[in-house]
Motif scaffolding. Structure first.
Motif, PDB file in Angstrom:
ATOM      1  N   GLY A 328      35.800  37.632  30.203  1.00 34.95           N
ATOM      2  CA  GLY A 328      35.429  36.436  30.968  1.00 34.95           C
ATOM      3  C   GLY A 328      34.831  35.378  30.069  1.00 34.95           C
ATOM      4  O   GLY A 328      34.019  35.678  29.187  1.00 34.95           O
ATOM      5  N   ALA A 333      33.487  33.212  38.304  1.00 37.33           N
ATOM      6  CA  ALA A 333      34.890  33.501  38.608  1.00 37.33           C
ATOM      7  C   ALA A 333      35.545  32.341  39.353  1.00 37.33           C
ATOM      8  O   ALA A 333      34.861  31.480  39.914  1.00 37.33           O
ATOM      9  CB  ALA A 333      34.975  34.773  39.444  1.00 37.33           C
ATOM     10  N   SER A 341      28.824  27.362  29.732  1.00 37.93           N
ATOM     11  CA  SER A 341      29.244  28.717  30.085  1.00 37.93           C
ATOM     12  C   SER A 341      28.371  29.750  29.362  1.00 37.93           C
ATOM     13  O   SER A 341      28.203  29.696  28.138  1.00 37.93           O
ATOM     14  CB  SER A 341      30.717  28.890  29.697  1.00 37.93           C
ATOM     15  OG  SER A 341      30.978  30.229  29.373  1.00 37.93           O
ATOM     16  N   ASP A 361      40.061  35.763  29.325  1.00 36.20           N
ATOM     17  CA  ASP A 361      39.726  35.215  30.647  1.00 36.20           C
ATOM     18  C   ASP A 361      41.045  34.839  31.315  1.00 36.20           C
ATOM     19  O   ASP A 361      41.929  34.271  30.669  1.00 36.20           O
ATOM     20  CB  ASP A 361      38.846  33.961  30.496  1.00 36.20           C
ATOM     21  CG  ASP A 361      38.346  33.437  31.842  1.00 36.20           C
ATOM     22  OD1 ASP A 361      37.151  33.616  32.144  1.00 36.20           O
ATOM     23  OD2 ASP A 361      39.161  32.853  32.601  1.00 36.20           O
ATOM     24  N   THR A 395      32.190  37.566  33.146  1.00 37.38           N
ATOM     25  CA  THR A 395      32.553  36.778  34.339  1.00 37.38           C
ATOM     26  C   THR A 395      33.134  37.742  35.369  1.00 37.38           C
ATOM     27  O   THR A 395      33.944  38.608  35.020  1.00 37.38           O
ATOM     28  CB  THR A 395      33.596  35.691  33.980  1.00 37.38           C
ATOM     29  OG1 THR A 395      33.156  34.989  32.823  1.00 37.38           O
ATOM     30  CG2 THR A 395      33.788  34.699  35.120  1.00 37.38           C
ATOM     31  N   GLU A 396      32.733  37.548  36.616  1.00 36.79           N
ATOM     32  CA  GLU A 396      33.057  38.543  37.651  1.00 36.79           C
ATOM     33  C   GLU A 396      34.443  38.332  38.278  1.00 36.79           C
ATOM     34  O   GLU A 396      34.595  38.369  39.504  1.00 36.79           O
ATOM     35  CB  GLU A 396      31.949  38.558  38.718  1.00 36.79           C
ATOM     36  CG  GLU A 396      31.880  37.337  39.652  1.00 36.79           C
ATOM     37  CD  GLU A 396      31.338  36.058  39.049  1.00 36.79           C
ATOM     38  OE1 GLU A 396      31.304  35.928  37.807  1.00 36.79           O
ATOM     39  OE2 GLU A 396      30.980  35.155  39.821  1.00 36.79           O
ATOM     40  N   TRP A 397      35.462  38.120  37.455  1.00 37.76           N
ATOM     41  CA  TRP A 397      36.821  37.959  37.995  1.00 37.76           C
ATOM     42  C   TRP A 397      37.238  39.220  38.743  1.00 37.76           C
ATOM     43  O   TRP A 397      36.942  40.336  38.295  1.00 37.76           O
ATOM     44  CB  TRP A 397      37.806  37.711  36.846  1.00 37.76           C
ATOM     45  CG  TRP A 397      37.749  36.326  36.277  1.00 37.76           C
ATOM     46  CD1 TRP A 397      37.114  35.942  35.141  1.00 37.76           C
ATOM     47  CD2 TRP A 397      38.369  35.148  36.804  1.00 37.76           C
ATOM     48  NE1 TRP A 397      37.283  34.590  34.928  1.00 37.76           N
ATOM     49  CE2 TRP A 397      38.055  34.084  35.936  1.00 37.76           C
ATOM     50  CE3 TRP A 397      39.157  34.885  37.932  1.00 37.76           C
ATOM     51  CZ2 TRP A 397      38.497  32.784  36.153  1.00 37.76           C
ATOM     52  CZ3 TRP A 397      39.598  33.590  38.150  1.00 37.76           C
ATOM     53  CH2 TRP A 397      39.267  32.555  37.267  1.00 37.76           C
TER      54      TRP A 397
END
Ligand code: NAD
Ligand code: UGA
Length: 443
Positions: A328, A333, A341, A361, A395-397
């Protein structure tokens, strides 16, 4: 149906213009960035925002949405001149944390020089308290001949990643103006959305925006502070947040501990509010603490990586010889935005420690490639894992939620995961044989 012009075609301007067009208005969006406008004319969007591309194309095809670099075309269009003009330009942080108003000034000056009929100027950018009055002065002073106008503050509360739904289902619409009739005209635009509409004065509306963002940022720093204490005492912050959240006075939202807040808004807006307070001789102690805790959240992730896979002793380059994988790059997300960031900051800290970085990402890599050096950008999470000494989940993708962790472990040099978003279950990770650290989850 109203004729509307929108100045600035970024996250806010493009979403605002497109949503107003979708509600049946005729909208012309203006930007000084020629490449951006040329692309938009062909239906190519400058940002990733779920659902937006289809909506832009549909409204362009229906003739309700158009793009131009010409203020005259947007304001004084022969097919129907604009009744309202929304300013949605960027207001980045200046050197002392103040909000930079040069783009707002340029927009106000150009509106003043271009308008050939009465206008309602609606400010949607997040601007320091008092800016509405300042914009009114600029327009009055720059008009070649006096033409009546009003200024209305209409702060925007949408989030990136869910911008269309946030715009179309607002918790509230805030309008600030001394001119009640102008505020009512703006209110009419929002009636189809059925959200509560609050009309107040200009300065109060401007402050509502800063106070709202600062409060949400405070919730995040609060839970990150609790997370820190949980780590020391063996409690689980996820459960703590859930338990707190049942209390309606507290609410569960914005109590996810992690890397701290990033993005183009919270960091700059908390700073700008603190700056406004300092300029007025006030001491914004809570806001200062919110910012310090936020900076620590990123550092603490790197400290965990160092503690688990770093060189011992007094080495300056504590991650030299280590490969750190980062999953991420966006600040959260569902966006390609990498402004402020946290993952990018973390990567720089790892590099400053001598570590090599691999990253992936799903949508933010083209933007990240413009600002990162010496980072191997990978095809997917598995390529990142290959040969890595540690993985940072940054990052919580959604696609990281169901990774084949057995495969990930097999590919890594050391089975170490630092989960900056508390995405995984610590006990499952341990059973799988990982050395796992979340944020505030006891050990
Ligand atoms: P952005 O950087 O994505 O877009 C701003 C656009 O304005 C750019 O395309 C730029 O070229 C254009 N621009 C600059 N000066 C101009 C001028 N004089 N005339 C015409 N165009 C000009 O910015 P953004 O993220 O959409 O933010 C805009 C404002 O809205 C900021 O004040 C921000 O704080 C606020 N806001 C942003 C969000 C968000 O989620 N991004 C949400 C709520 C409020
Ligand atoms: C935020 C606000 O939520 C919007 O209401 C506002 O309009 C916007 O700023 C703005 O003024 O520009 P946005 O920056 O898109 O929207 O994203 P958020 O969803 O608020 O997240 C901000 C940051 O906080 C992200 O980095 C996110 O990962 C982090 N966050 C969020 C947490 O660390 N914990 C949480 O519980 C929630």
């Amino acid at each position: 149906m109203k004729n509307i012009a929108v100045i600035g075609v970024g996250y806010v301007g493009l979403v605002t213009g497109t949503c107003f067009a979708d509600l049946g208005n005729r909208v012309t969006c203006v930007d000084v960035n020629e490449e951006r406008i040329a692309n938009l004319k062909q239906g190519i969007l400058p940002i990733y925002e779920p659902g937006l591309e289809e909506m832009v194309r549909r409204n362009m095809a229906a003739g309700r949405l158009s793009f131009t670099t010409s203020y005259a075309e947007a304001l004084n269009c022969p097919e129907g001149s604009a009744e309202l003009v929304f300013i949605a330009v960027n207001t980045p942080a200046g050197v002392d944390g103040e909000a930079e108003l040069r783009y707002v000034r340029a927009a106000a000056e150009t509106i003043a020089q271009t308008m050939d009929h009465p206008l309602i100027i609606v400010n949607k950018s997040t601007v320091p308290v008092g800016t509405g009055d300042w914009v009114a002065d600029i327009v009055k002073n720059k008009q070649p001949k006096p033409i009546p106008f009003s200024v209305v503050s209409n702060p925007e509360f949408l989030r990136e990643g869910s911008a269309i739904s946030d715009f179309m289902n607002p918790d509230r619409i805030v309008l600030g103006s001394l001119d009640e009739e102008a505020a009512q005209k703006v209110a009419q635009l929002y009636l189809p959305l059925r959200g509560p509409i609050m009309i107040t004065d200009l300065r109060t509306a401007e402050m509502i925006k800063y106070a709202s963002n600062a409060f949400l940022a405070t919730k995040i720093s609060f839970i990150n502070e609790i997370a820190n204490i949980c780590e020391a005492l063996g409690a689980d912050v996820k459960e703590v947040a859930a338990g707190m959240g049942y209390d309606k006075r507290i609410g569960r939202a914005f109590l996810d501990a992690g890397l701290g807040y990033g993005g183009s808004c919270f960091p700059k807006d908390v700073k700008a509010l603190a700056h406004m307070a300092n300029v007025q001789g006030k001491h914004p102690q809570l806001l200062e603490a919110v910012m310090q805790i936020n900076a620590d959240a990123r550092r603490s992730i790197v400290a965990k990586v160092r503690a688990l896979v770093g060189n011992n002793g007094a080495h300056l380059n504590r991650l030299e010889g280590r490969t750190i994988g980062v999953l991420g790059l966006a600040f959260k997300a569902n966006t390609d935005d990498i402004r402020e960031s946290q993952p990018i900051d973390i990567i720089r800290m790892v590099q400053a420690d001598g570590g090599m970085v691999k990253a992936y990402d799903p949508v933010a890599m083209p933007n990240a490639a413009k600002v990162l050096q010496n980072v191997k950008l990978c095809e997917d999470a598995y390529e990142v894992a290959e040969g890595s000494d540690a993985l940072i989940l940054a990052t919580e993708w959604n696609e990281f939620k169901n990774l084949d962790l057995v495969r990930i472990k097999r590919m890594m040099k050391q089975p170490v995961i630092v989960d900056g978003r508390n995405l995984y279950d610590p006990s499952v990770m341990r059973e799988l044989g990982f050395i796992y650290r979340g944020v505030g989850r006891g050990y």
